[in-house]
Scaffold this motif. Structure first.
Motif, PDB file in Angstrom:
ATOM      1  N   MET A 184      -7.860   2.688  -2.554  1.00  0.00           N
ATOM      2  CA  MET A 184      -6.662   2.333  -1.787  1.00  0.00           C
ATOM      3  C   MET A 184      -5.688   1.452  -2.548  1.00  0.00           C
ATOM      4  O   MET A 184      -4.577   1.213  -2.078  1.00  0.00           O
ATOM      5  CB  MET A 184      -7.075   1.613  -0.490  1.00  0.00           C
ATOM      6  CG  MET A 184      -8.063   2.376   0.362  1.00  0.00           C
ATOM      7  SD  MET A 184      -8.593   1.401   1.797  1.00  0.00           S
ATOM      8  CE  MET A 184      -9.902   2.422   2.448  1.00  0.00           C
ATOM      9  N   GLY A 185      -6.131   0.920  -3.689  1.00  0.00           N
ATOM     10  CA  GLY A 185      -5.252   0.031  -4.444  1.00  0.00           C
ATOM     11  C   GLY A 185      -5.120  -1.340  -3.822  1.00  0.00           C
ATOM     12  O   GLY A 185      -4.151  -2.065  -4.082  1.00  0.00           O
ATOM     13  N   ARG A 186      -6.088  -1.734  -2.987  1.00  0.00           N
ATOM     14  CA  ARG A 186      -6.045  -3.059  -2.351  1.00  0.00           C
ATOM     15  C   ARG A 186      -7.431  -3.414  -1.840  1.00  0.00           C
ATOM     16  O   ARG A 186      -8.288  -2.544  -1.651  1.00  0.00           O
ATOM     17  CB  ARG A 186      -5.072  -3.070  -1.174  1.00  0.00           C
ATOM     18  CG  ARG A 186      -5.450  -2.108  -0.052  1.00  0.00           C
ATOM     19  CD  ARG A 186      -4.470  -2.162   1.101  1.00  0.00           C
ATOM     20  NE  ARG A 186      -4.804  -1.213   2.151  1.00  0.00           N
ATOM     21  CZ  ARG A 186      -5.667  -1.436   3.133  1.00  0.00           C
ATOM     22  NH1 ARG A 186      -6.299  -2.596   3.195  1.00  0.00           N
ATOM     23  NH2 ARG A 186      -5.912  -0.526   4.047  1.00  0.00           N
ATOM     24  N   ILE A 192     -16.329 -11.285   5.637  1.00  0.00           N
ATOM     25  CA  ILE A 192     -16.165 -12.458   4.787  1.00  0.00           C
ATOM     26  C   ILE A 192     -14.691 -12.876   4.801  1.00  0.00           C
ATOM     27  O   ILE A 192     -13.812 -12.049   4.536  1.00  0.00           O
ATOM     28  CB  ILE A 192     -16.611 -12.157   3.337  1.00  0.00           C
ATOM     29  CG1 ILE A 192     -18.094 -11.768   3.332  1.00  0.00           C
ATOM     30  CG2 ILE A 192     -16.362 -13.350   2.424  1.00  0.00           C
ATOM     31  CD1 ILE A 192     -18.603 -11.303   1.995  1.00  0.00           C
ATOM     32  N   PRO A 193     -14.385 -14.127   5.121  1.00  0.00           N
ATOM     33  CA  PRO A 193     -12.983 -14.566   5.190  1.00  0.00           C
ATOM     34  C   PRO A 193     -12.270 -14.350   3.853  1.00  0.00           C
ATOM     35  O   PRO A 193     -12.852 -14.525   2.779  1.00  0.00           O
ATOM     36  CB  PRO A 193     -13.102 -16.070   5.514  1.00  0.00           C
ATOM     37  CG  PRO A 193     -14.447 -16.220   6.138  1.00  0.00           C
ATOM     38  CD  PRO A 193     -15.327 -15.211   5.470  1.00  0.00           C
ATOM     39  N   ILE A 194     -10.998 -13.973   3.947  1.00  0.00           N
ATOM     40  CA  ILE A 194     -10.192 -13.736   2.751  1.00  0.00           C
ATOM     41  C   ILE A 194      -8.755 -14.156   3.045  1.00  0.00           C
ATOM     42  O   ILE A 194      -8.260 -13.975   4.167  1.00  0.00           O
ATOM     43  CB  ILE A 194     -10.263 -12.249   2.329  1.00  0.00           C
ATOM     44  CG1 ILE A 194      -9.569 -12.029   0.986  1.00  0.00           C
ATOM     45  CG2 ILE A 194      -9.695 -11.345   3.388  1.00  0.00           C
ATOM     46  CD1 ILE A 194      -9.779 -10.646   0.415  1.00  0.00           C
ATOM     47  N   LEU A 199      -4.960  -9.819  -0.085  1.00  0.00           N
ATOM     48  CA  LEU A 199      -4.840  -8.499   0.546  1.00  0.00           C
ATOM     49  C   LEU A 199      -3.596  -7.749   0.077  1.00  0.00           C
ATOM     50  O   LEU A 199      -3.359  -6.619   0.490  1.00  0.00           O
ATOM     51  CB  LEU A 199      -4.819  -8.645   2.073  1.00  0.00           C
ATOM     52  CG  LEU A 199      -6.107  -9.195   2.707  1.00  0.00           C
ATOM     53  CD1 LEU A 199      -5.900  -9.426   4.197  1.00  0.00           C
ATOM     54  CD2 LEU A 199      -7.276  -8.245   2.473  1.00  0.00           C
ATOM     55  N   THR A 200      -2.804  -8.377  -0.781  1.00  0.00           N
ATOM     56  CA  THR A 200      -1.607  -7.720  -1.304  1.00  0.00           C
ATOM     57  C   THR A 200      -2.020  -6.532  -2.183  1.00  0.00           C
ATOM     58  O   THR A 200      -2.868  -6.686  -3.066  1.00  0.00           O
ATOM     59  CB  THR A 200      -0.780  -8.700  -2.157  1.00  0.00           C
ATOM     60  OG1 THR A 200      -0.457  -9.835  -1.353  1.00  0.00           O
ATOM     61  CG2 THR A 200       0.494  -8.033  -2.649  1.00  0.00           C
TER      62      THR A 200
END
Length: 298
Positions: A184-186, A192-194, A199-200
């Motif tokens: 997906m390229g992301r 798990i918190p992020i 997420l860009t």
């Protein structure tokens, strides 16, 4: 709202008579009856519900009533009286899984199918996957199948396979990138918190990936060859007489094929393309003796 209820009812894995039976037993079951009343009215504080209902109190936001049936999400809440019977039916209706792995990203798609699934159902499941990811190319490759082994373990051991699949798809591999990043390229959100900046969308470094991938595949090939005592097969010159293992006949090599490690071979009936491992070299006398024995048996 009515459309939603109908779609939920239509999606439930049970016949209409079975749904009616479950609804009736729910209405007779003290716990289900109490939970239904709270869903229709209002849930009290935790310390005001009976011990048997406490497990439902913590998931009250997921509980709904659709057409008289108590549901948790889109799943039926099975009353205690029917739980053993339902469990036996689940064990009888054995499920098999269709696993499809993207060779590049190691991203895994899993489809649960009944044990007695027909070929047309499998084809339809594959078409759905191909509509999502595109039609794959034909290729012959040896690899260790680690994603398949991982997913098989997930399906056998995990209580919630969907969460485990999410963890696999979002966890970096040896290359430093997760299957989701390659596909997906992301990064994708998991349990798990992020932070939002992570997420860009950002494509993986292809040059770095190729370098790491070559090292990784080289190690895998070496390990495979050592385990199986694999030896490099000698090239076949045009005109060489060979025994074609899958056709149980002899042929003459015409030339190497455009496909890697394969040759065009002239047989008594047609010209075929075969991988080098399907072509065995013999002394002409050995081949003649083998074919004579074959004709004698006929």
């Amino acid at each position: 709202m009515n459309a939603y209820v109908l779609s939920v009812i239509d999606a439930l894995p049970a016949s209409n008579p079975r749904l009616k039976e479950i609804q009736q037993v729910q209405d007779e079951d003290e716990v289900c009856k109490e939970v239904k009343e709270y869903c229709m009215d209002q849930w009290p504080e935790n310390d005001h519900v009976t011990p048997a209902v406490k497990p439902y109190w913590s998931v009250q936001g997921e509980l709904t009533i659709a057409d008289g049936l108590l549901l948790k999400g889109t799943r039926l809440v099975i009353p205690s009286r029917l739980q053993r019977q339902t469990l036996n039916q689940i064990h009888e209706e054995k499920v098999t899984y269709l696993l499809v792995v993207d060779y590049y990203s190691r991203y895994v798609e899993v489809v649960a199918l009944p044990k007695s699934t027909s070929s047309s159902k499998i084809i339809q499941a594959l078409k759905t996957i191909f509509a999502r990811h595109g039609i794959p190319d034909e290729r012959t490759a040896k690899w260790n199948g680690r994603p398949v082994k991982t997913v098989k373990n997930i399906l056998k051991k995990e209580q919630d396979p969907t969460k485990a699949l999410l963890a696999y798809r979002s966890t970096p591999l040896a290359s430093g990138y997760s299957p989701a990043e390659f596909l997906m390229g992301r990064k994708i959100k998991s349990t798990i918190p992020i932070t939002l900046p992570h997420l860009t969308p950002q494509l993986p470094n292809q040059k770095l990936f190729i370098e790491k991938e070559e090292v990784y595949r080289s190690k895998q090939k070496k390990n495979f060859d050592n385990r199986h005592k694999a030896q490099l097969l000698k090239p076949l010159p045009p005109g060489a007489t060979v025994y074609i293992t899958d056709m149980d006949c002899t042929g003459t090599v015409i030339r190497p094929s455009k496909k890697a490690r394969s040759y065009l071979v002239d047989t008594p009936t047609t010209v075929v393309r075969r991988n080098r491992k399907q072509l065995q070299t013999f002394a002409r006398t050995l081949i003649r003796n083998k074919m004579n024995r074959k004709q004698h048996h006929h």
